[in-house]
Each structure stands twice: as C-alpha cells, then as structure tokens.
Design an enzyme around this catalytic site. Structure first.
Site, short mmCIF file in Angstrom:
data_model
loop_
_atom_site.label_atom_id
_atom_site.label_comp_id
_atom_site.label_asym_id
_atom_site.label_seq_id
_atom_site.Cartn_x
_atom_site.Cartn_y
_atom_site.Cartn_z
N TRP A 183 -2.56 -3.07 1.01
CA TRP A 183 -1.43 -2.08 0.58
C TRP A 183 -0.55 -2.96 -0.47
O TRP A 183 0.19 -4.15 0.04
CB TRP A 183 -0.31 -1.45 1.45
CG TRP A 183 0.66 -0.34 0.71
CD1 TRP A 183 0.86 0.82 -0.04
CD2 TRP A 183 1.88 -1.80 0.76
NE1 TRP A 183 2.44 0.55 -1.01
CE2 TRP A 183 2.93 -0.25 -0.39
CE3 TRP A 183 2.58 -2.07 1.67
CZ2 TRP A 183 4.16 -0.73 -0.29
CZ3 TRP A 183 3.59 -2.00 1.60
CH2 TRP A 183 4.74 -1.40 0.28
N GLU A 224 -5.07 1.29 0.04
CA GLU A 224 -3.89 2.35 0.26
C GLU A 224 -2.80 2.37 -0.90
O GLU A 224 -1.89 1.68 -1.09
CB GLU A 224 -2.54 1.69 1.28
CG GLU A 224 -1.56 2.90 1.95
CD GLU A 224 -0.80 2.70 2.55
OE1 GLU A 224 -0.76 1.15 3.55
OE2 GLU A 224 -0.11 3.64 3.90
N LYS A 226 -0.24 4.49 -3.89
CA LYS A 226 0.90 4.96 -3.56
C LYS A 226 1.44 5.78 -4.97
O LYS A 226 0.89 5.19 -5.90
CB LYS A 226 1.84 3.92 -3.02
CG LYS A 226 3.00 4.30 -2.67
CD LYS A 226 4.09 3.17 -1.73
CE LYS A 226 5.45 3.76 -1.51
NZ LYS A 226 5.40 2.99 -0.22
N ASP A 257 -2.14 7.76 2.80
CA ASP A 257 -1.18 7.57 3.36
C ASP A 257 -0.19 9.32 3.13
O ASP A 257 -0.03 9.55 1.73
CB ASP A 257 -0.52 6.20 2.93
CG ASP A 257 1.03 6.60 4.31
OD1 ASP A 257 1.89 7.75 3.82
OD2 ASP A 257 1.24 5.87 4.83
N HIS A 260 1.81 9.16 0.67
CA HIS A 260 2.17 8.25 -0.75
C HIS A 260 1.96 9.38 -1.84
O HIS A 260 0.99 9.19 -3.19
CB HIS A 260 1.66 7.61 -0.58
CG HIS A 260 1.49 6.54 -0.02
ND1 HIS A 260 0.55 5.11 0.41
CD2 HIS A 260 2.58 6.18 1.09
CE1 HIS A 260 1.71 4.32 1.23
NE2 HIS A 260 2.73 4.51 1.85
N HIS A 284 -3.53 6.58 7.25
CA HIS A 284 -1.65 6.08 7.54
C HIS A 284 -0.81 8.40 7.99
O HIS A 284 -0.72 8.22 7.12
CB HIS A 284 -1.67 5.75 6.93
CG HIS A 284 -1.33 4.23 6.87
ND1 HIS A 284 -0.84 3.18 6.19
CD2 HIS A 284 -2.13 2.97 7.61
CE1 HIS A 284 -0.56 2.22 6.70
NE2 HIS A 284 -2.09 2.13 7.47
N ASP A 292 8.35 9.42 0.77
CA ASP A 292 8.45 9.07 1.75
C ASP A 292 8.62 8.15 1.81
O ASP A 292 8.91 6.50 2.89
CB ASP A 292 7.30 7.56 0.60
CG ASP A 292 6.50 6.90 1.75
OD1 ASP A 292 6.05 7.49 2.71
OD2 ASP A 292 6.05 5.66 1.22
N ASP A 294 8.71 8.15 5.67
CA ASP A 294 8.28 7.49 7.09
C ASP A 294 9.18 8.41 7.87
O ASP A 294 9.39 7.50 8.97
CB ASP A 294 8.36 5.86 6.47
CG ASP A 294 7.55 5.77 5.86
OD1 ASP A 294 5.87 5.77 6.59
OD2 ASP A 294 7.23 4.60 5.70
N ASP A 324 1.68 5.40 11.05
CA ASP A 324 2.74 4.56 9.98
C ASP A 324 3.38 5.72 9.83
O ASP A 324 4.73 5.93 9.07
CB ASP A 324 1.72 4.30 8.89
CG ASP A 324 2.55 3.74 7.74
OD1 ASP A 324 3.88 2.91 8.40
OD2 ASP A 324 1.97 3.34 6.33
C1 RNT Z 1 3.77 1.40 2.85
C2 RNT Z 1 2.91 2.23 3.14
C3 RNT Z 1 2.01 0.83 4.26
C4 RNT Z 1 3.68 0.13 5.27
C5 RNT Z 1 3.01 -0.56 6.03
C6 RNT Z 1 3.77 -1.18 6.75
O1 RNT Z 1 4.63 2.65 1.51
O2 RNT Z 1 2.84 3.28 4.12
O3 RNT Z 1 1.82 1.55 5.09
O4 RNT Z 1 4.00 0.67 5.51
O5 RNT Z 1 1.81 -1.22 5.50
ZN ZN Z 2 1.70 3.87 5.36
#
Ligand code: RNT
Ligand code: ZN
Length: 415
Positions: A183, A224, A226, A257, A260, A284, A292, A294, A324
C-alpha cells in the site's frame, strides 16, 4: 455443553444447519492479526509522526513502545481471540541490532528473526508482511513509487524487493505462505495537472519489483487500492481500477480494504466479482466512520455481508483475511480483541445461514420467502453458539476483567 447451546443447536437443525460443522469451520479460518494496533502504527524505525493520510487518534495510556512490550501485548490479546491466528507485520517493525543505522531500503530477513521466534512460541499459524512506504523522509512531496524523482522511486523499489526476500524468509520459517501487501500513500491534495504520469511511473515501479522475482509458492503479492486519504483528497495514484487491472495482468492479488471506497460502495459486493476472476483475494477488514477512519470492527451489517460472501461462495480458502484498524482512544488490547471477535462473530453468523435454501429461493424467484427467511433468521440464538465456541477455545465470554487486570498490572506501569 450448555443447555442453551443444545437448544440453539436444535433450533438451527430445524433449518437444516449443523452448528457443530459451523464451529469446526470457524475454528480453522485464519485471521491475520495486525501488529500496528498495539502502538498506533508507530513502528520501531522512526520517531516522527504517522504520515501518508492515515491517522491514529486518541492518547489512551499504555502504548507499546518497543518490541518486548508489543509482543507482550499481542500475546495477551491473542489469549482472548478465538480461532487460528496469523501475525501481520510491517517493515517498520524491524528489530535491528544496536548500532545498525541501515535505512528501509536495506531491511533484512534477520531483523525479523525475533518476530519469527515470537510467532512460533505463540503458536501463530504464519506471518504476513507489508513494506512500509509511509512515515519516512524518503516519502518526498507525498510520493513514493510514483514519484517523478528517480532517486525516490529507486529507494522504494529497493525497499519492496528487500521485503520480498523477507516475505520468503517468513514463509520458510513459518511453513505457510506469506501475503506481502503493498500500500502506498501517493496522491495529491488538490486538482492534479497530470493523472496518467504518476500511474505510469507506479506501473513501471511495480514491474521492476516483480521482475526481481520471488517464489510464488511461498509469497502472494497483493496491491491495496484506496480512494483518498487525509491531505490526499483529490487524487490517489493507486486507485481501484489501476490495481485491479495491474493485478489481473500480472498474476498478483488485489487487497480490498473496506475503508478504501466511497461510502456507499460495498466491498461485500466486490468479493464475488473478484472471485469470478481470481484464485485468491485478500481483505483488510476495518470500519470506516464517514471516512477511512480505521475504527475498531463491530458486528455490523457490512462485516456480516463480507462474511456471507466468503462463506456461501466456498471461498474460505481463497480469501486471505486480516484485520486493519488503529484506535488509540480506548484500551488498545481491548480494541484488538473486540475487532477480531466481531469478525469471528460475522463468520459464525454466515456459517450458520441456510445458504442452500436461500439460494434456491433466489433462483426460483421466490422473493417473498427469501426476504422473510433472511429476516427471521436474524432472531436465531447465535449468541449461544458463539459462547459455546469460546468455551471450547478456553476463552471467557466477557473479557473486560482480564483486560482491566492487564491494564492495572502492565499498561499502567508504562510511563
Ligand atoms: C492505509 C491502509 C494500510 C494501512 C496499514 C498500516 O489506509 O489501510 O493497509 O492501514 O498498512
Ligand atoms: Zn488497509
């Protein structure tokens, strides 16, 4: 076995669903546990702030400050997380010998030997890996593999190739393949003048990384995508379309993810689309609140839908699952456990669905029954099966007492 479980089992059996089979299947699904929840994505190789459009907010006391503390916390968190667990590491968590001033482009397998020892001791089922292309001075003007600066690109290409070697090493040591996920934070805050150039440079950088070669029986490489990040709102080089095409043409994997994408875009719906074309996909699992963000995963609709797509498409062996998220506003270990358990709960929910009947209703256009059964099913005693699963895994249902004791005995001493 509890009386409650027996009753629940009988209830599910009325729908032709075997709770024993569901528990057995759940127990075997590996979930990769992200090391970075324990220290707010700090890592061991920089002291600067987290960068790259990702943010851990909050300052709950007790953050793990080094390898030993992080291992102690992961081990404790794992003692409360049921099922098969893998470990998900970032290159920034390299454990270097004292005095070793090498930079990220020279990251070596031996820096991860302590992690291998730890994972083996903990009985973890494997280790996954991520090159770290953020929170570093060589991220210039917010760019890494897509930078117009050749020196910057070369540095990060070298880093990723070094990470391929580490991934092979981790696979060898752990005896299971390693997922190496790339990523990058590359993008622009405001309207770009050139959207194609950065993508062509990213494509070329990825080509160079893959051209270094790696043992495909040991390492799966994933990319990955986004849609945007904080400070990178207008344009992201590694978009979904870019990576899906790149992965398809180059025989690598897509990592989705679920934080994303645009808020109304569902990863659950993307899973079957990719399963039609790819042998393997990676996820993820996170929870985005308005962006995003998290947040810790909860037992919510989209996580259930994601789990359903994995289970009912017989894709348990095809979808590589990692969690994640990074929440620094609550006890970090509880965050780990709550999120991992939420994903496990969703998988159990999906495993207990009468998928054959539901599909038949769909295929026969019996929409009325399809809707009614899906709704009625939500009221079945899932909790009793969940508690039985935890009992068999030797874990408490209510884990807060253990968390609070650990906080008093370990975390509160970290001052
Ligand atoms: C960031 C991505 C990535 C990170 C990690 C730390 O938006 O989700 O995967 O969260 O690699
Ligand atoms: Zn991620």
């Amino acid at each position: 076995m509890s009386e409650l479980y027996d009753l629940a089992s009988a209830k599910y059996a009325m729908y032709g669903v075997d709770t024993e089979a569901a528990i057995t299947a759940l127990k075997a699904i590996p979930i990769s546990i992200h090391c970075w929840q324990g220290d707010d994505v700090q890592g061991f190789d920089t002291t600067g702030a987290l960068s790259g459009g990702i943010q851990a907010t909050g300052n709950y006391p007790g953050r793990a400050r080094n390898f030993d503390e992080l291992c102690e916390d992961i081990a404790f968190a794992c003692s409360l997380m049921p099922g098969v667990k893998r470990l998900n590491l970032h290159a920034s968590y390299a454990v270097k010998p004292a005095g070793d001033l090498s930079d990220r482009d020279e990251v070596k397998p031996e820096y991860f030997r302590p992690w291998v020892d730890f994972a083996k001791k903990q009985g973890l089922a494997g280790i996954d890996f991520n090159p770290t292309l953020f929170s570093h001075p060589m991220v210039k003007n917010g760019l890494t593999l897509s930078s117009p600066d050749e020196e910057v690109r070369a540095f990060w290409i070298k880093h990723c190739i070094s990470c391929l070697r580490i991934s092979e090493y981790l696979a060898d040591e752990m005896g299971t393949p390693c997922l190496m996920n790339i990523w990058i934070p590359d993008g622009f805050k405001d309207v770009p003048a050139d959207r194609l150039g950065p993508r062509l440079r990213l494509k070329d950088s990825l080509d160079k990384i893959l051209a270094a070669g790696y043992d495909k029986s040991k390492v799966s490489v994933a990319v990955e995508s986004k849609v945007f990040g904080i400070g990178i709102e207008s344009y992201t080089v590694g978009s979904s379309e870019f990576y899906m095409n790149y992965a398809a043409k180059n025989g690598i994997c897509c990592l989705l993810d679920n934080g994303h994408y645009h808020p109304t875009e569902m990863v659950s719906d993307k899973i079957p689309s990719l399963l039609a074309f790819y042998d393997k996909i990676a996820l993820h699992v996170t929870r985005g609140v308005r962006w995003d963000s998290d947040h810790v995963i909860l037992f919510e609709d989209e996580v259930k839908e994601i789990a359903k797509e994995i289970v009912r498409n017989d894709a348990i062996g095809k979808v590589m699952l990692s969690i994640d998220y990074f929440d620094a506003s609550i006890n970090r270990i509880s965050a780990w456990v709550t999120g991992q358990r939420a994903l496990e709960e969703a998988l159990l929910y999906a495993l207990l669905l009468p998928n054959r009947d539901l599909r038949k209703f769909q295929d026969e256009a019996r929409w009325t029954e399809l809707m009614a059964l899906q709704e009625q099913y939500k009221m079945l005693p899932l909790g009793a099966v969940w508690e039985e699963y935890l009992r068999r895994e030797g874990m408490p249902v209510w884990y807060m007492k253990a968390i609070q004791e650990y906080e008093a005995g370990v975390l509160s001493k970290r001052v």
